[in-house]
Design a protein around this motif. Sequence first.
Motif, PDB file in Angstrom:
ATOM      1  N   ALA A 292     -35.218 -47.033  22.157  1.00  0.00           N
ATOM      2  CA  ALA A 292     -36.055 -47.912  21.338  1.00  0.00           C
ATOM      3  C   ALA A 292     -35.335 -49.198  20.965  1.00  0.00           C
ATOM      4  O   ALA A 292     -35.933 -50.281  20.995  1.00  0.00           O
ATOM      5  CB  ALA A 292     -36.507 -47.178  20.077  1.00  0.00           C
ATOM      6  N   ILE A 293     -34.053 -49.124  20.635  1.00  0.00           N
ATOM      7  CA  ILE A 293     -33.335 -50.337  20.253  1.00  0.00           C
ATOM      8  C   ILE A 293     -33.165 -51.260  21.463  1.00  0.00           C
ATOM      9  O   ILE A 293     -33.235 -52.484  21.341  1.00  0.00           O
ATOM     10  CB  ILE A 293     -31.970 -50.001  19.612  1.00  0.00           C
ATOM     11  N   CYS A 294     -32.980 -50.667  22.648  1.00  0.00           N
ATOM     12  CA  CYS A 294     -32.853 -51.488  23.860  1.00  0.00           C
ATOM     13  C   CYS A 294     -34.169 -52.182  24.192  1.00  0.00           C
ATOM     14  O   CYS A 294     -34.197 -53.398  24.457  1.00  0.00           O
ATOM     15  CB  CYS A 294     -32.383 -50.627  25.026  1.00  0.00           C
TER      16      CYS A 294
ATOM     17  N   PRO B 158     -42.647 -61.624  28.312  1.00  0.00           N
ATOM     18  CA  PRO B 158     -43.198 -60.783  29.390  1.00  0.00           C
ATOM     19  C   PRO B 158     -42.826 -59.308  29.261  1.00  0.00           C
ATOM     20  O   PRO B 158     -43.653 -58.434  29.545  1.00  0.00           O
ATOM     21  CB  PRO B 158     -42.595 -61.412  30.655  1.00  0.00           C
ATOM     22  N   ILE B 159     -41.594 -59.033  28.832  1.00  0.00           N
ATOM     23  CA  ILE B 159     -41.192 -57.632  28.624  1.00  0.00           C
ATOM     24  C   ILE B 159     -42.009 -57.015  27.505  1.00  0.00           C
ATOM     25  O   ILE B 159     -42.428 -55.853  27.585  1.00  0.00           O
ATOM     26  CB  ILE B 159     -39.683 -57.556  28.335  1.00  0.00           C
ATOM     27  N   ALA B 160     -42.271 -57.781  26.446  1.00  0.00           N
ATOM     28  CA  ALA B 160     -43.080 -57.270  25.335  1.00  0.00           C
ATOM     29  C   ALA B 160     -44.486 -56.921  25.813  1.00  0.00           C
ATOM     30  O   ALA B 160     -45.045 -55.876  25.449  1.00  0.00           O
ATOM     31  CB  ALA B 160     -43.132 -58.296  24.211  1.00  0.00           C
ATOM     32  N   ARG B 161     -45.068 -57.790  26.664  1.00  0.00           N
ATOM     33  CA  ARG B 161     -46.407 -57.508  27.184  1.00  0.00           C
ATOM     34  C   ARG B 161     -46.390 -56.312  28.122  1.00  0.00           C
ATOM     35  O   ARG B 161     -47.352 -55.537  28.177  1.00  0.00           O
ATOM     36  CB  ARG B 161     -46.943 -58.745  27.911  1.00  0.00           C
ATOM     37  N   LEU B 162     -45.317 -56.137  28.876  1.00  0.00           N
ATOM     38  CA  LEU B 162     -45.208 -55.002  29.788  1.00  0.00           C
ATOM     39  C   LEU B 162     -45.075 -53.685  29.029  1.00  0.00           C
ATOM     40  O   LEU B 162     -45.649 -52.664  29.427  1.00  0.00           O
ATOM     41  CB  LEU B 162     -43.992 -55.206  30.701  1.00  0.00           C
ATOM     42  N   LEU B 163     -44.326 -53.713  27.928  1.00  0.00           N
ATOM     43  CA  LEU B 163     -44.096 -52.489  27.163  1.00  0.00           C
ATOM     44  C   LEU B 163     -45.276 -52.115  26.279  1.00  0.00           C
ATOM     45  O   LEU B 163     -45.439 -50.945  25.931  1.00  0.00           O
ATOM     46  CB  LEU B 163     -42.848 -52.648  26.293  1.00  0.00           C
ATOM     47  N   ALA B 164     -46.103 -53.084  25.912  1.00  0.00           N
ATOM     48  CA  ALA B 164     -47.196 -52.829  24.971  1.00  0.00           C
ATOM     49  C   ALA B 164     -48.115 -51.693  25.421  1.00  0.00           C
ATOM     50  O   ALA B 164     -48.399 -50.775  24.643  1.00  0.00           O
ATOM     51  CB  ALA B 164     -47.987 -54.111  24.719  1.00  0.00           C
ATOM     52  N   PRO B 165     -48.623 -51.696  26.672  1.00  0.00           N
ATOM     53  CA  PRO B 165     -49.508 -50.576  27.067  1.00  0.00           C
ATOM     54  C   PRO B 165     -48.774 -49.244  27.145  1.00  0.00           C
ATOM     55  O   PRO B 165     -49.376 -48.193  26.864  1.00  0.00           O
ATOM     56  CB  PRO B 165     -50.027 -51.011  28.443  1.00  0.00           C
ATOM     57  N   ILE B 166     -47.494 -49.265  27.531  1.00  0.00           N
ATOM     58  CA  ILE B 166     -46.730 -48.014  27.596  1.00  0.00           C
ATOM     59  C   ILE B 166     -46.597 -47.405  26.214  1.00  0.00           C
ATOM     60  O   ILE B 166     -46.797 -46.199  26.017  1.00  0.00           O
ATOM     61  CB  ILE B 166     -45.339 -48.276  28.211  1.00  0.00           C
ATOM     62  N   VAL B 167     -46.276 -48.238  25.241  1.00  0.00           N
ATOM     63  CA  VAL B 167     -46.145 -47.758  23.863  1.00  0.00           C
ATOM     64  C   VAL B 167     -47.493 -47.269  23.339  1.00  0.00           C
ATOM     65  O   VAL B 167     -47.581 -46.220  22.674  1.00  0.00           O
ATOM     66  CB  VAL B 167     -45.578 -48.876  22.963  1.00  0.00           C
ATOM     67  N   ALA B 168     -48.562 -48.010  23.654  1.00  0.00           N
ATOM     68  CA  ALA B 168     -49.895 -47.610  23.186  1.00  0.00           C
ATOM     69  C   ALA B 168     -50.318 -46.270  23.774  1.00  0.00           C
ATOM     70  O   ALA B 168     -50.858 -45.404  23.069  1.00  0.00           O
ATOM     71  CB  ALA B 168     -50.907 -48.691  23.547  1.00  0.00           C
ATOM     72  N   ILE B 169     -50.065 -46.058  25.065  1.00  0.00           N
ATOM     73  CA  ILE B 169     -50.419 -44.787  25.707  1.00  0.00           C
ATOM     74  C   ILE B 169     -49.610 -43.644  25.109  1.00  0.00           C
ATOM     75  O   ILE B 169     -50.137 -42.549  24.863  1.00  0.00           O
ATOM     76  CB  ILE B 169     -50.204 -44.885  27.231  1.00  0.00           C
ATOM     77  N   SER B 170     -48.331 -43.877  24.860  1.00  0.00           N
ATOM     78  CA  SER B 170     -47.478 -42.840  24.281  1.00  0.00           C
ATOM     79  C   SER B 170     -47.979 -42.406  22.910  1.00  0.00           C
ATOM     80  O   SER B 170     -47.852 -41.243  22.533  1.00  0.00           O
ATOM     81  CB  SER B 170     -46.034 -43.340  24.168  1.00  0.00           C
ATOM     82  N   ARG B 171     -48.574 -43.352  22.192  1.00  0.00           N
ATOM     83  CA  ARG B 171     -49.069 -43.021  20.852  1.00  0.00           C
ATOM     84  C   ARG B 171     -50.287 -42.109  20.890  1.00  0.00           C
ATOM     85  O   ARG B 171     -50.462 -41.262  20.004  1.00  0.00           O
ATOM     86  CB  ARG B 171     -49.438 -44.305  20.112  1.00  0.00           C
ATOM     87  N   VAL B 172     -51.160 -42.301  21.872  1.00  0.00           N
ATOM     88  CA  VAL B 172     -52.446 -41.603  21.861  1.00  0.00           C
ATOM     89  C   VAL B 172     -52.462 -40.336  22.714  1.00  0.00           C
ATOM     90  O   VAL B 172     -53.438 -39.576  22.645  1.00  0.00           O
ATOM     91  CB  VAL B 172     -53.574 -42.547  22.326  1.00  0.00           C
ATOM     92  N   VAL B 173     -51.418 -40.099  23.508  1.00  0.00           N
ATOM     93  CA  VAL B 173     -51.390 -38.866  24.307  1.00  0.00           C
ATOM     94  C   VAL B 173     -51.312 -37.668  23.368  1.00  0.00           C
ATOM     95  O   VAL B 173     -50.452 -37.627  22.478  1.00  0.00           O
ATOM     96  CB  VAL B 173     -50.187 -38.872  25.264  1.00  0.00           C
ATOM     97  N   PRO B 174     -52.182 -36.658  23.508  1.00  0.00           N
ATOM     98  CA  PRO B 174     -52.136 -35.487  22.624  1.00  0.00           C
ATOM     99  C   PRO B 174     -50.789 -34.772  22.708  1.00  0.00           C
ATOM    100  O   PRO B 174     -50.259 -34.540  23.795  1.00  0.00           O
ATOM    101  CB  PRO B 174     -53.268 -34.602  23.159  1.00  0.00           C
ATOM    102  N   THR B 175     -50.254 -34.433  21.546  1.00  0.00           N
ATOM    103  CA  THR B 175     -48.951 -33.770  21.503  1.00  0.00           C
ATOM    104  C   THR B 175     -48.987 -32.433  22.232  1.00  0.00           C
ATOM    105  O   THR B 175     -48.025 -32.058  22.913  1.00  0.00           O
ATOM    106  CB  THR B 175     -48.522 -33.564  20.040  1.00  0.00           C
ATOM    107  N   MET B 176     -50.090 -31.700  22.107  1.00  0.00           N
ATOM    108  CA  MET B 176     -50.181 -30.399  22.767  1.00  0.00           C
ATOM    109  C   MET B 176     -50.121 -30.551  24.287  1.00  0.00           C
ATOM    110  O   MET B 176     -49.512 -29.723  24.978  1.00  0.00           O
ATOM    111  CB  MET B 176     -51.470 -29.684  22.349  1.00  0.00           C
TER     112      MET B 176
END
Length: 265
Positions: free
Chosen positions: A89-91, A101-119
């Motif tokens: 995360a710090i990197c 551009p890196i921020a825009r590239l990471l945005a959907p990855i972070v968003a998907i990680s948030r909404v994936v069901p934990t189970m």
Amino acid sequence: MRSTVPKSDRKARRNRWIATVLYPLIALGAAIAIWAIVAAAIGVDLIVPSVGATMRALGKLLAQGSFYAAVGGTILRSAAAYAICFVAAICTAAAAARCKPIARLLAPIVAISRVVPTMSIILLAVLWFAPQVAPIPVACVVIYPMLHTSLHAAIVGVDPQLCEMARAYRVPMRTQIRRLYLPEMLPSVWTAVRSTLGLTLKLIIAAEVLAQTRAGMGLHMQLSKVYLDTAQLFAWTLVAVALGAALEGIAALCLRATQRRRYAD
């Protein structure tokens, strides 16, 4: 002899003691009282064990070597998962703050990680990894986006005028990090750590339950459920709560020390 401590300082200390010690003790006492009343009203230890039965079960656990192996295994997995998440995360947060551009590239990855069901993450990890390892990627997928977002906000929240001044005077990056970024970021970083440490422990235990991880608290909770030993299950739950509270307490102390040092400087 009359105290030389100013009245305002004594009042501040008293209020701090009330907020940090007295109120938590009152809340803990109320929770235990409600637990005792509910257990007495139901009268069936299989459903809700009494406080005494749970304490006896806890005492038996403390006398077993497997208890310490399970607690140690869970703590080690939690530490490993958190270290991986924090470094990643710090990197990525630093890279996103420096490069749009890196921020825009990471945005959907972070968003998907948030909404994936934990189970779903737990079940896939059980299929893909060995039981001893499976809880770690589960915690990483859930905790990483939270840490990334908090750390990115901490980095971009540093006063831009100070950053511009440091660049104008060609202050070395190492000095900028040590004297500018770290003092400004640490309060936010410790706040993020405090809010995610306990969650990491909970995720590890939940994954251990389904992965049947040996030398883990989750497996012993599952065995307590299988053998209908509710008192022991409550005892393991108390241990997990105590560990989570201890981790958050350590982070809170670090946050307080950081703030005190910052204001002193």
